[in-house]
Design an enzyme around this catalytic site. Structure first.
Site, PDB file in Angstrom:
ATOM      1  N   CYS A 116      26.149   5.790  11.288  1.00 45.86           N
ATOM      2  CA  CYS A 116      25.743   5.975  12.679  1.00 45.86           C
ATOM      3  C   CYS A 116      26.478   4.970  13.567  1.00 45.86           C
ATOM      4  O   CYS A 116      27.654   5.163  13.826  1.00 45.86           O
ATOM      5  CB  CYS A 116      24.220   5.904  12.782  1.00 45.86           C
ATOM      6  SG  CYS A 116      23.612   6.807  14.207  1.00 45.86           S
ATOM      7  N   LYS A 154     -15.168  -9.563 -12.637  1.00 46.94           N
ATOM      8  CA  LYS A 154     -15.916 -10.163 -11.534  1.00 46.94           C
ATOM      9  C   LYS A 154     -15.816  -9.265 -10.280  1.00 46.94           C
ATOM     10  O   LYS A 154     -16.811  -9.020  -9.594  1.00 46.94           O
ATOM     11  CB  LYS A 154     -15.317 -11.537 -11.240  1.00 46.94           C
ATOM     12  CG  LYS A 154     -16.136 -12.401 -10.327  1.00 46.94           C
ATOM     13  CD  LYS A 154     -15.536 -13.790 -10.310  1.00 46.94           C
ATOM     14  CE  LYS A 154     -16.168 -14.643  -9.243  1.00 46.94           C
ATOM     15  NZ  LYS A 154     -15.506 -15.954  -9.152  1.00 46.94           N
ATOM     16  N   LYS A 158       0.831  -1.211   0.000  1.00 49.48           N
ATOM     17  CA  LYS A 158       0.000   0.000   0.000  1.00 49.48           C
ATOM     18  C   LYS A 158       0.862   1.256   0.000  1.00 49.48           C
ATOM     19  O   LYS A 158       0.520   2.259  -0.629  1.00 49.48           O
ATOM     20  CB  LYS A 158      -0.804   0.029   1.313  1.00 49.48           C
ATOM     21  CG  LYS A 158      -2.260  -0.265   1.159  1.00 49.48           C
ATOM     22  CD  LYS A 158      -2.981  -0.071   2.481  1.00 49.48           C
ATOM     23  CE  LYS A 158      -2.334  -0.756   3.630  1.00 49.48           C
ATOM     24  NZ  LYS A 158      -2.535  -0.312   4.948  1.00 49.48           N
ATOM     25  N   GLY A 172      22.340   0.951  14.440  1.00 48.88           N
ATOM     26  CA  GLY A 172      21.778  -0.067  15.322  1.00 48.88           C
ATOM     27  C   GLY A 172      21.907   0.359  16.771  1.00 48.88           C
ATOM     28  O   GLY A 172      22.585   1.334  17.095  1.00 48.88           O
ATOM     29  N   LYS A 198     -12.506 -13.967  -3.975  1.00 46.09           N
ATOM     30  CA  LYS A 198     -13.423 -13.917  -2.807  1.00 46.09           C
ATOM     31  C   LYS A 198     -12.889 -13.044  -1.664  1.00 46.09           C
ATOM     32  O   LYS A 198     -13.652 -12.239  -1.092  1.00 46.09           O
ATOM     33  CB  LYS A 198     -13.721 -15.340  -2.320  1.00 46.09           C
ATOM     34  CG  LYS A 198     -14.763 -15.418  -1.213  1.00 46.09           C
ATOM     35  CD  LYS A 198     -16.165 -15.038  -1.668  1.00 46.09           C
ATOM     36  CE  LYS A 198     -16.827 -16.233  -2.338  1.00 46.09           C
ATOM     37  NZ  LYS A 198     -18.092 -15.850  -2.992  1.00 46.09           N
ATOM     38  N   ILE A 234      -9.729  -4.075  14.643  1.00 42.22           N
ATOM     39  CA  ILE A 234     -10.511  -3.278  15.596  1.00 42.22           C
ATOM     40  C   ILE A 234      -9.909  -1.892  15.762  1.00 42.22           C
ATOM     41  O   ILE A 234     -10.597  -0.877  15.717  1.00 42.22           O
ATOM     42  CB  ILE A 234     -10.566  -3.982  16.970  1.00 42.22           C
ATOM     43  CG1 ILE A 234     -11.399  -5.251  16.850  1.00 42.22           C
ATOM     44  CG2 ILE A 234     -11.132  -3.053  18.049  1.00 42.22           C
ATOM     45  CD1 ILE A 234     -11.472  -6.072  18.102  1.00 42.22           C
ATOM     46  N   THR A 287     -11.165 -10.450  -1.776  1.00 40.75           N
ATOM     47  CA  THR A 287     -11.394  -9.046  -2.162  1.00 40.75           C
ATOM     48  C   THR A 287     -12.857  -8.676  -1.965  1.00 40.75           C
ATOM     49  O   THR A 287     -13.185  -7.617  -1.417  1.00 40.75           O
ATOM     50  CB  THR A 287     -10.985  -8.841  -3.641  1.00 40.75           C
ATOM     51  OG1 THR A 287      -9.596  -9.099  -3.745  1.00 40.75           O
ATOM     52  CG2 THR A 287     -11.286  -7.435  -4.127  1.00 40.75           C
ATOM     53  N   GLU A 311      27.710   3.124  25.322  1.00 41.13           N
ATOM     54  CA  GLU A 311      26.469   2.366  25.129  1.00 41.13           C
ATOM     55  C   GLU A 311      26.646   0.879  25.482  1.00 41.13           C
ATOM     56  O   GLU A 311      25.737   0.245  25.983  1.00 41.13           O
ATOM     57  CB  GLU A 311      26.011   2.491  23.663  1.00 41.13           C
ATOM     58  CG  GLU A 311      24.726   1.737  23.368  1.00 41.13           C
ATOM     59  CD  GLU A 311      24.223   1.914  21.938  1.00 41.13           C
ATOM     60  OE1 GLU A 311      24.984   2.431  21.083  1.00 41.13           O
ATOM     61  OE2 GLU A 311      23.084   1.522  21.678  1.00 41.13           O
ATOM     62  N   GLU A 360      21.228   7.769   4.113  1.00 37.22           N
ATOM     63  CA  GLU A 360      20.263   6.966   3.324  1.00 37.22           C
ATOM     64  C   GLU A 360      18.876   7.609   3.260  1.00 37.22           C
ATOM     65  O   GLU A 360      18.136   7.388   2.307  1.00 37.22           O
ATOM     66  CB  GLU A 360      20.165   5.533   3.870  1.00 37.22           C
ATOM     67  CG  GLU A 360      19.496   5.338   5.229  1.00 37.22           C
ATOM     68  CD  GLU A 360      20.435   5.511   6.417  1.00 37.22           C
ATOM     69  OE1 GLU A 360      21.481   6.169   6.273  1.00 37.22           O
ATOM     70  OE2 GLU A 360      20.107   5.000   7.511  1.00 37.22           O
ATOM     71  N   HIS A 387      22.431   9.760   9.061  1.00 34.38           N
ATOM     72  CA  HIS A 387      21.880   8.727   8.179  1.00 34.38           C
ATOM     73  C   HIS A 387      21.679   9.277   6.766  1.00 34.38           C
ATOM     74  O   HIS A 387      20.595   9.767   6.440  1.00 34.38           O
ATOM     75  CB  HIS A 387      20.528   8.243   8.729  1.00 34.38           C
ATOM     76  CG  HIS A 387      20.658   7.447   9.972  1.00 34.38           C
ATOM     77  ND1 HIS A 387      20.806   6.073   9.958  1.00 34.38           N
ATOM     78  CD2 HIS A 387      20.665   7.817  11.266  1.00 34.38           C
ATOM     79  CE1 HIS A 387      20.906   5.638  11.202  1.00 34.38           C
ATOM     80  NE2 HIS A 387      20.820   6.672  12.017  1.00 34.38           N
TER      81      HIS A 387
END
Ligand code: GLN
Length: 547
Positions: free
Chosen positions: A389, A230, A23, A362, A196, A155, A198, A413, A517, A515
């Protein structure tokens, strides 16, 4: 009001049957075609999950976290929109249930609704509609595309579908289009595609009050006209508006395929857009380049979210674009950083066959030592290396360990409690209280001054660039004059932070704290990626064999 209205107009894209239909690519392609028809486009993704943003979600579950110039941490679809449409989107492009509820509940506590009972309809749906209209207003777009995440029947998606129903009701169907994308599964035994799911998906959409204007029918195989007819009959959508979307070799074929199905003309007809002319030359040229790029270039991606393309999608797209521009075809070799920690692992065999190494961003210490070994390999064997990064931090740690002959050197880190004098990468002094995980990173666009006579300058050919960030730790300036042979070729001057590092006398060993990219486009590869691939191509015949 409704009939006088011209712009902005809105196109909603919903999905049925299952997720991962593409999508996002479909919405981005429609945006690209409308931009190529002269309209100003803005895109918004409505994600029904409860997180405030995907910043705290694992890339292995949800894919990469994309970042906009203004520092929004967003769904990866925003990246597709920016790449296809070549627009700079913003915080207004990303809305989640978490954001909407936070807004409504904050107002409730403040007393804004004093005396009222707060309900999904109208309070939540009003807040959703307001976000849509505000984004259209702020961006001054002609047409806004709104993709609703998830699948019809979820939902948590219902308030968004209800808001869309009300919106269409209020503004009229000429101003608010509805496109529904579904899947036609292929059954091997029956040797056919089935319609079906769809039909059921559209039935559910109608139950929620929405008649789709278009059905985008996704399938892995060519859809016979009889099946499209159809779908038209059962779903009450005119035949011309049932658009087949068959799986392509490249996502960049989708705009051209949509164009061939006259989607822009059909949109113009529904929305009463006058004299629409779409220029798709740029897309056709790109496809020619893609098809002409046949020589394979193997790039090793050393990461921890293995084989999950979505976790590194912008990096992969940036590499691909640079490859198209250099006339080669990208072959990603997935290298598991953790396994590199064992010298006898098969991953080392893979490393010996690749032409360049990329170490992406990461968080956390899993696989860190493997990444350091990969950087060492690249340094010793003159293999082009691009560290992004975390990958840049790895370059600095490896180099510091080598030059200062101190294997204890690391990033804060991975080693919060040890001596701070070991921290080549550290938490920026002054930020130390902000260690909570959500919304506390350095995010968004910052200027970076580029040092002349560096690979960075050779790549950008500019003195100042603006790049997007998403990280917590920085290079420790205490080490700046101790690492001879490491060039600091990009600096954020206001805070004197290192943004780009490169190793002297190496064909391309560059790390950037930002970044790049996120700013690469299929038609315009990012300069650092382009230079990296160009050098890797030159090195094509070289094959490192020893370690
Ligand atoms: N974990 C590192 C930091 O927070 C790098 C982040 C990244 O690669 N995006 O600084």
């Amino acid at each position: 009001m409704t009939n006088l209205r011209t712009f902005p107009k809105y196109i909603f894209v919903t999905g049925g049957v299952c997720s991962s239909l593409g999508k996002g690519i479909a919405s981005a392609s429609i945006g690209a075609l409308l931009k190529a028809s002269g309209y100003k486009i803005f895109v918004q993704k409505l994600d029904p999950y409860l997180n405030i943003d995907p910043g705290t979600m694992s890339p292995s579950q949800h894919g990469e976290v994309y970042v906009t110039d203004d520092g929004a941490e967003t769904d990866l679809d925003i990246g597709h929109y920016e790449r296809f449409i070549d627009v700079s989107l913003s915080k207004d492009s990303t809305v989640t249930t978490g954001k909407i509820y936070t807004e409504v509940l904050t107002k409730e506590r403040r007393g804004d609704f004093l005396g009222g009972t707060i309900q999904i309809i109208p309070h939540i749906t009003d807040a959703i509609k307001e976000r849509i209209q505000q984004a259209a207003k702020k961006s001054k777009c002609d047409i806004m595309i709104i993709e609703i995440g998830g699948t019809i029947g979820d939902i948590e998606g219902e308030p968004f579908i209800e808001a869309m129903r009300q919106f269409r009701n209020e503004l009229g169907s000429k101003n608010v289009l509805s496109m529904h994308m579904t899947l036609l599964p292929y059954l091997k035994a029956a040797k056919e595609l089935k319609t079906k799911p769809t039909q059921l998906s559209v039935r559910e959409l109608k139950r929620q009050g929405i008649q789709p204007d278009f059905i985008l029918a996704r399938a892995d195989y060519k859809i016979p006209q009889a099946l499209l007819d159809k779908i038209s009959l059962f779903c009450g959508v005119e035949k011309r508006f049932v658009i087949p979307v068959t799986t392509s070799n490249s996502i960049y074929e989708v705009p051209v395929k949509f164009y061939e199905h006259r989607i822009t003309e059909l949109i113009a007809e529904k929305m009463q857009l006058q004299n629409l002319q779409t220029n798709i030359e740029e897309w056709e040229k790109l496809l020619q380049k893609i098809n002409a790029s046949d020589q394979e270039l193997s790039i090793g991606l050393v990461g921890k979210y293995m084989r999950l393309e979505d976790s590194y999608i912008s990096i992969i797209e940036a590499l691909k674009s640079a490859c198209y521009a250099c006339g080669c075809k990208l072959n990603i070799v997935w290298i598991n950083a953790e396994r590199l920690e064992s010298q006898t692992s098969n991953e080392w065999e893979k490393i010996k066959k690749i032409k360049a190494i990329i170490v992406p961003g990461g968080f956390g210490n899993r696989g860190i030592e493997g990444k350091v070994l990969a950087a060492k390999y690249a340094r010793i064997h003159n293999i082009p290396y691009l560290g992004i990064c975390l990958g840049a931090q790895i370059l600095a740690i490896e180099y510091a360990r080598y030059i200062l002959n101190n294997p204890q050197l690391t990033s804060e880190e991975f080693d919060e409690y040890s001596d701070s004098e070991n921290h080549v990468i550290h938490f920026l002094p002054g930020q130390s209280n902000k260690k909570s995980k959500g919304g506390t990173l350095r995010v968004g666009s910052y200027p970076c001054n580029i040092l002349r006579k560096s690979i960075a300058y050779e790549s950008y050919n500019q003195d100042i660039v603006h790049e997007r960030h998403r990280h917590r730790y920085e290079f420790n300036n205490y080490f700046r004059n101790q690492l001879s042979g490491l060039i600091f070729s990009g600096i954020y001057e206001r805070q004197d932070l290192v943004e780009i590092m490169e190793i002297k006398n190496h064909p391309f060993m560059v790390g950037c704290q930002f970044h790049p990219e996120f700013k690469s486009r299929p038609h315009k590869p990012h300069p650092l990626f382009f230079q990296f691939i160009k050098i890797a191509c030159m090195d094509k015949n070289k094959n490192a064999t020893t370690f």
